[in-house]
Design a protein around this motif. Structure first.
Motif, PDB file in Angstrom:
ATOM      1  N   GLU A  21       0.830  -1.202   0.000  1.00 56.69           N
ATOM      2  CA  GLU A  21       0.000   0.000   0.000  1.00 56.69           C
ATOM      3  C   GLU A  21       0.867   1.257   0.000  1.00 56.69           C
ATOM      4  OE1 GLU A  21      -4.157   1.343   2.157  1.00 56.69           O
ATOM      5  OE2 GLU A  21      -2.576   0.461   3.397  1.00 56.69           O
ATOM      6  N   LYS A  22       0.431   2.256  -0.769  1.00 62.66           N
ATOM      7  CA  LYS A  22       1.121   3.545  -0.823  1.00 62.66           C
ATOM      8  C   LYS A  22       0.083   4.650  -0.666  1.00 62.66           C
ATOM      9  CE  LYS A  22       3.668   6.601  -4.019  1.00 62.66           C
ATOM     10  NZ  LYS A  22       4.705   7.046  -3.059  1.00 62.66           N
ATOM     11  N   LYS A  23       0.180   5.414   0.419  1.00 64.65           N
ATOM     12  CA  LYS A  23      -0.714   6.546   0.641  1.00 64.65           C
ATOM     13  C   LYS A  23      -0.217   7.756  -0.148  1.00 64.65           C
ATOM     14  CE  LYS A  23      -3.303   4.591   3.915  1.00 64.65           C
ATOM     15  NZ  LYS A  23      -4.757   4.362   3.775  1.00 64.65           N
ATOM     16  N   VAL A  24      -1.121   8.517  -0.702  1.00 59.65           N
ATOM     17  CA  VAL A  24      -0.741   9.714  -1.451  1.00 59.65           C
ATOM     18  C   VAL A  24      -1.553  10.904  -0.946  1.00 59.65           C
ATOM     19  CG1 VAL A  24      -0.066   8.464  -3.534  1.00 59.65           C
ATOM     20  CG2 VAL A  24      -2.419   9.200  -3.285  1.00 59.65           C
TER      21      VAL A  24
ATOM     22  N   ALA B  46      -1.909  13.127  -8.170  1.00 64.66           N
ATOM     23  CA  ALA B  46      -3.126  12.986  -7.368  1.00 64.66           C
ATOM     24  C   ALA B  46      -3.819  14.331  -7.254  1.00 64.66           C
ATOM     25  CB  ALA B  46      -2.771  12.448  -5.982  1.00 64.66           C
ATOM     26  N   THR B  47      -5.135  14.338  -7.423  1.00 63.85           N
ATOM     27  CA  THR B  47      -5.901  15.571  -7.247  1.00 63.85           C
ATOM     28  C   THR B  47      -6.726  15.522  -5.966  1.00 63.85           C
ATOM     29  OG1 THR B  47      -7.724  14.686  -8.598  1.00 63.85           O
ATOM     30  CG2 THR B  47      -6.025  15.963  -9.732  1.00 63.85           C
ATOM     31  N   SER B  48      -6.512  14.467  -5.187  1.00 68.71           N
ATOM     32  CA  SER B  48      -7.150  14.331  -3.882  1.00 68.71           C
ATOM     33  C   SER B  48      -6.287  13.393  -3.051  1.00 68.71           C
ATOM     34  CB  SER B  48      -8.561  13.742  -4.025  1.00 68.71           C
ATOM     35  OG  SER B  48      -8.487  12.378  -4.435  1.00 68.71           O
ATOM     36  N   GLU B  49      -6.555  13.313  -1.771  1.00 73.44           N
ATOM     37  CA  GLU B  49      -5.905  12.285  -0.977  1.00 73.44           C
ATOM     38  C   GLU B  49      -6.366  10.922  -1.479  1.00 73.44           C
ATOM     39  OE1 GLU B  49      -6.577  12.793   3.141  1.00 73.44           O
ATOM     40  OE2 GLU B  49      -5.256  14.541   3.330  1.00 73.44           O
ATOM     41  N   GLY B  50      -5.478   9.944  -1.433  1.00 75.21           N
ATOM     42  CA  GLY B  50      -5.853   8.632  -1.940  1.00 75.21           C
ATOM     43  C   GLY B  50      -4.884   7.559  -1.501  1.00 75.21           C
ATOM     44  N   ALA B  51      -5.091   6.377  -2.035  1.00 78.37           N
ATOM     45  CA  ALA B  51      -4.220   5.243  -1.725  1.00 78.37           C
ATOM     46  C   ALA B  51      -4.077   4.369  -2.959  1.00 78.37           C
ATOM     47  CB  ALA B  51      -4.796   4.435  -0.559  1.00 78.37           C
ATOM     48  N   LEU B  52      -2.881   3.823  -3.117  1.00 84.57           N
ATOM     49  CA  LEU B  52      -2.579   2.964  -4.258  1.00 84.57           C
ATOM     50  C   LEU B  52      -2.044   1.630  -3.752  1.00 84.57           C
ATOM     51  CD1 LEU B  52      -0.535   5.604  -6.297  1.00 84.57           C
ATOM     52  CD2 LEU B  52      -2.861   4.861  -6.855  1.00 84.57           C
ATOM     53  N   TRP B  53      -2.196   0.609  -4.564  1.00 79.39           N
ATOM     54  CA  TRP B  53      -1.482  -0.644  -4.377  1.00 79.39           C
ATOM     55  C   TRP B  53      -0.350  -0.652  -5.395  1.00 79.39           C
ATOM     56  CZ3 TRP B  53      -2.384  -3.143  -0.118  1.00 79.39           C
ATOM     57  CH2 TRP B  53      -3.669  -3.125   0.457  1.00 79.39           C
ATOM     58  N   ALA B  54       0.862  -0.960  -4.953  1.00 79.05           N
ATOM     59  CA  ALA B  54       2.024  -0.894  -5.832  1.00 79.05           C
ATOM     60  C   ALA B  54       2.745  -2.239  -5.885  1.00 79.05           C
ATOM     61  CB  ALA B  54       2.993   0.190  -5.360  1.00 79.05           C
ATOM     62  N   MET B  55       3.396  -2.494  -7.021  1.00 80.65           N
ATOM     63  CA  MET B  55       4.227  -3.680  -7.203  1.00 80.65           C
ATOM     64  C   MET B  55       5.513  -3.244  -7.875  1.00 80.65           C
ATOM     65  SD  MET B  55       3.523  -7.119  -9.467  1.00 80.65           S
ATOM     66  CE  MET B  55       1.991  -7.488  -8.634  1.00 80.65           C
ATOM     67  N   ASP B  56       6.657  -3.703  -7.335  1.00 79.26           N
ATOM     68  CA  ASP B  56       7.929  -3.244  -7.877  1.00 79.26           C
ATOM     69  C   ASP B  56       8.220  -3.859  -9.241  1.00 79.26           C
ATOM     70  OD1 ASP B  56       9.986  -5.604  -7.676  1.00 79.26           O
ATOM     71  OD2 ASP B  56       8.906  -5.636  -5.781  1.00 79.26           O
ATOM     72  N   ARG B  57       9.176  -3.270  -9.951  1.00 74.56           N
ATOM     73  CA  ARG B  57       9.484  -3.621 -11.332  1.00 74.56           C
ATOM     74  C   ARG B  57       9.825  -5.109 -11.512  1.00 74.56           C
ATOM     75  NH1 ARG B  57      12.594  -1.257 -15.780  1.00 74.56           N
ATOM     76  NH2 ARG B  57      12.817   0.696 -14.657  1.00 74.56           N
ATOM     77  N   LEU B  58      10.740  -5.623 -10.712  1.00 77.53           N
ATOM     78  CA  LEU B  58      11.184  -6.999 -10.909  1.00 77.53           C
ATOM     79  C   LEU B  58      10.071  -7.998 -10.627  1.00 77.53           C
ATOM     80  CD1 LEU B  58      14.812  -6.914  -9.442  1.00 77.53           C
ATOM     81  CD2 LEU B  58      14.111  -6.951 -11.838  1.00 77.53           C
ATOM     82  N   THR B  59       9.313  -7.753  -9.552  1.00 78.00           N
ATOM     83  CA  THR B  59       8.203  -8.650  -9.231  1.00 78.00           C
ATOM     84  C   THR B  59       7.152  -8.597 -10.321  1.00 78.00           C
ATOM     85  OG1 THR B  59       8.593  -8.276  -6.863  1.00 78.00           O
ATOM     86  CG2 THR B  59       6.477  -9.233  -7.496  1.00 78.00           C
ATOM     87  N   PHE B  60       6.857  -7.410 -10.811  1.00 70.55           N
ATOM     88  CA  PHE B  60       5.871  -7.246 -11.881  1.00 70.55           C
ATOM     89  C   PHE B  60       6.275  -8.031 -13.121  1.00 70.55           C
ATOM     90  CE2 PHE B  60       4.629  -5.065 -15.778  1.00 70.55           C
ATOM     91  CZ  PHE B  60       3.250  -4.974 -15.629  1.00 70.55           C
ATOM     92  N   ARG B  61       7.517  -7.852 -13.551  1.00 71.20           N
ATOM     93  CA  ARG B  61       7.966  -8.546 -14.761  1.00 71.20           C
ATOM     94  C   ARG B  61       7.986 -10.049 -14.559  1.00 71.20           C
ATOM     95  NH1 ARG B  61      10.838  -5.730 -18.658  1.00 71.20           N
ATOM     96  NH2 ARG B  61      12.470  -7.291 -18.828  1.00 71.20           N
ATOM     97  N   ARG B  62       8.395 -10.464 -13.361  1.00 75.58           N
ATOM     98  CA  ARG B  62       8.482 -11.900 -13.104  1.00 75.58           C
ATOM     99  C   ARG B  62       7.099 -12.535 -13.124  1.00 75.58           C
ATOM    100  NH1 ARG B  62      11.794 -11.821  -8.866  1.00 75.58           N
ATOM    101  NH2 ARG B  62      13.533 -11.924 -10.296  1.00 75.58           N
ATOM    102  N   ILE B  63       6.126 -11.882 -12.505  1.00 73.46           N
ATOM    103  CA  ILE B  63       4.779 -12.452 -12.466  1.00 73.46           C
ATOM    104  C   ILE B  63       4.145 -12.426 -13.846  1.00 73.46           C
ATOM    105  CG2 ILE B  63       2.431 -12.057 -11.627  1.00 73.46           C
ATOM    106  CD1 ILE B  63       3.584 -11.317  -8.942  1.00 73.46           C
ATOM    107  N   VAL B  64       4.205 -11.270 -14.514  1.00 78.08           N
ATOM    108  CA  VAL B  64       3.540 -11.133 -15.810  1.00 78.08           C
ATOM    109  C   VAL B  64       4.199 -12.000 -16.871  1.00 78.08           C
ATOM    110  CG1 VAL B  64       3.011  -9.539 -17.684  1.00 78.08           C
ATOM    111  CG2 VAL B  64       2.650  -8.837 -15.321  1.00 78.08           C
TER     112      VAL B  64
END
Length: 378
Positions: free
Chosen positions: A139-142, A205-223
Motif C-alpha cells: 500500500e502507498k498513501k498519497v 493525485a488531485t485528492s488524498e488517496g491510496a494505491l497498491w504498488a508492485m515493484d518492477r522486478l516482481t511485476f515482470r516476473r509475475i507477468v
C-alpha cells in the motif's frame, strides 16, 4: 481572448490491446530481429482480423492505460525500447526463492482482488498466480497534488488505484496536456516496466488517496513468467489432445495463448444443461463428470473426462443450447476457450468435432435404449 483548452485525444482501445499483446509476445520470444518479428506478428493478426485478440480486453475507461496513450501521442519524439534489464522466464534463478509477502487484512485483500480482477495483464492468471499478485502488492498513501510518477523518469512500480482521483498529463510541444482522469479505480505504470523505457506520462493525485504498488522486478516476473509458463503448459496440454494434432504449429501456439485457466472445486457446476454455449473446455487435471437428464428428470452419467479430454464443443458446432451438464470431481483445472477464439482457431478441427456427434448419439442409445437428438449435447 481566452485560449480554448486542447481537446483530449484518445487512442482506441483496440490499438492499446494490440500494442500490449505485441509487447508481451516479443518479451517472451526475444527474437533477434524485432522488425521481422513485428511483420510476422501483425500479418497473422491481420489474417485473423474481425476476431478477438487472445489477450485483448473489451474497451473500458476502468482499464485505461495512460502511458500507452501517451506513448502514441509522443510518436514524433518517442525513443526506441531499451532492454537494459533483460528477463528470461526460462532462466529465472530467483523464481523458486521465497516470495515477498506484504500482510493485508481480509478486507484489504478482498478489495485488492476486486481491483485487479479485470486488469488485462492479470486476467489469464490462475488462482495461485493471482494470490502471488495480491501478496506482492504493497500500500502507498498519497496526498493531494502529489506526483506519483513523472514523465521521463525510470519506471519503478506498477500501480492499482485503491481510492482517490488522479490525472494523467504529457508534455507535448512544450505544453502540458491532460489525457485522462482516474476516479477511484484503474491502474497505470505497466508500459514503462514492460518496455524498460522512461515514464511516458505524469500521474498526479488531485485528492488524498491510496494505491497498491508492485515493484518492477516482481511485476515482470509475475507477468512474463506466468505468460511463459501458461504457453508451455498449454502447448503440452494440446499435445495430449488427438483432435488438435491437425493444427499447424503456429495455430497451436495461438491456441495456447488464447486458453484461459479456470479452477473448480469438487461438485462445482461447470456448464449447465439448457444454458447458452459461451465456449469449450480442455481438461488440464482432475475429472469432469458429464450428466444428462433422463425421462424421469433425474441426472444420468454419460461419461467422465480426464486430462487431455475436452467438452463443450458440440454446442458451439451446432449453435444450440447445452444438452448436458458438467461437474467437477475433486479439484479440477481446465483451460477455457471462448466462442470467438473457438471459431477463429479451431476451424481445421471442425469436421472431427462434427463426427463426434455420432459417437455421443451411440452412447445415449446404450444408456436410454433409444435414439435421442444429441446434436446439441453439451
Amino acid at each position: 481572448m481566452n485560449k480554448q483548452p486542447p481537446a483530449k485525444i484518445n487512442v482506441p482501445d483496440e490499438l492499446r490491446d494490440v500494442l500490449l499483446e505485441f509487447t508481451i509476445s516479443y518479451l517472451l520470444e526475444q527474437p533477434p530481429d524485432v522488425v521481422n518479428y513485428a511483420v510476422e506478428f501483425f500479418t497473422k493478426l491481420r489474417d485473423n482480423r474481425g476476431h478477438q485478440i487472445p489477450l485483448g480486453r473489451k474497451g473500458s475507461p476502468d482499464c485505461f492505460t495512460a502511458e500507452e496513450e501517451a506513448a502514441q501521442l509522443r510518436s514524433d519524439t518517442r525513443r526506441k525500447s531499451v532492454f537494459a534489464e533483460t528477463y528470461d522466464p526460462e532462466k529465472d534463478d530467483d523464481a523458486d526463492k521465497p516470495k515477498v509477502v506484504y500482510p493485508k487484512s481480509d478486507e484489504q485483500r478482498a478489495r485488492l482482488a476486486e481491483s485487479v480482477r479485470n486488469i488485462l495483464l492479470f486476467r489469464a492468471l490462475d488462482r495461485e498466480q493471482m494470490n502471488d499478485v495480491l501478496d506482492a502488492m504493497f500500500e502507498k498513501k498519497v496526498s493531494k497534488d502529489e506526483i506519483v510518477i513523472k514523465q521521463g523518469d525510470d519506471g519503478d512500480n506498477f500501480y492499482v488505484i485503491q481510492h482517490g482521483t488522479f490525472n494523467a498529463y504529457i508534455m507535448d510541444k512544450g505544453e502540458q496536456k491532460m489525457i485522462h482522469t482516474y476516479q477511484d479505480k484503474g491502474s497505470f505504470g505497466e508500459l514503462a516496466l514492460l518496455y524498460n523505457m522512461p515514464r511516458a506520462a505524469t500521474i498526479q493525485a488531485t485528492s488524498e488517496g491510496a494505491l497498491w504498488a508492485m515493484d518492477r522486478l516482481t511485476f515482470r516476473r509475475i507477468v512474463l513468467r506466468s505468460a511463459f509458463k501458461k504457453r508451455k503448459m498449454y502447448e503440452q496440454l494440446i499435445d495430449c489432445v488427438p483432435m488438435l494434432k491437425t493444427l499447424q504449429p503456429y495455430e497451436r501456439m495461438n491456441l495456447a495463448d488464447a486458453l484461459i485457466p479456470r479452477t473448480f472445486d469438487n461438485g462445482d457446476c461447470i456448464i449447465k444443461q439448457g444454458d447458452a454455449a459461451d465456449g469449450m473446455y480442455f481438461v488440464e487435471s482432475g475429472v469432469v463428470q458429464i450428466l444428462v437428464k433422463g425421462d424421469n428428470n433425474e441426472d444420468v452419467e454419460l461419461k467422465r473426462i480426464t486430462k487431455g479430454g475436452y467438452f463443450g464443443e458440440l454446442a458451439l458446432v451446432t449453435h444450440k443450447p447445452r444438452a448436458a451438464s458438467a461437474y467437477a470431481v475433486g479439484e479440477t483445472k481446465l483451460a477455457f476457450l471462448d466462442v470467438e477464439a473457438f471459431e477463429r482457431l479451431l476451424g481445421p478441427c471442425m469436421e472431427i468435432m462434427k463426427r463426434n456427434i455420432n459417437d455421443y448419439e451411440s452412447q445415449l442409445i446404450k444408456i436410454f435404449g433409444s435414439k435421442q437428438n444429441i446434436s446439441d449435447v453439451r
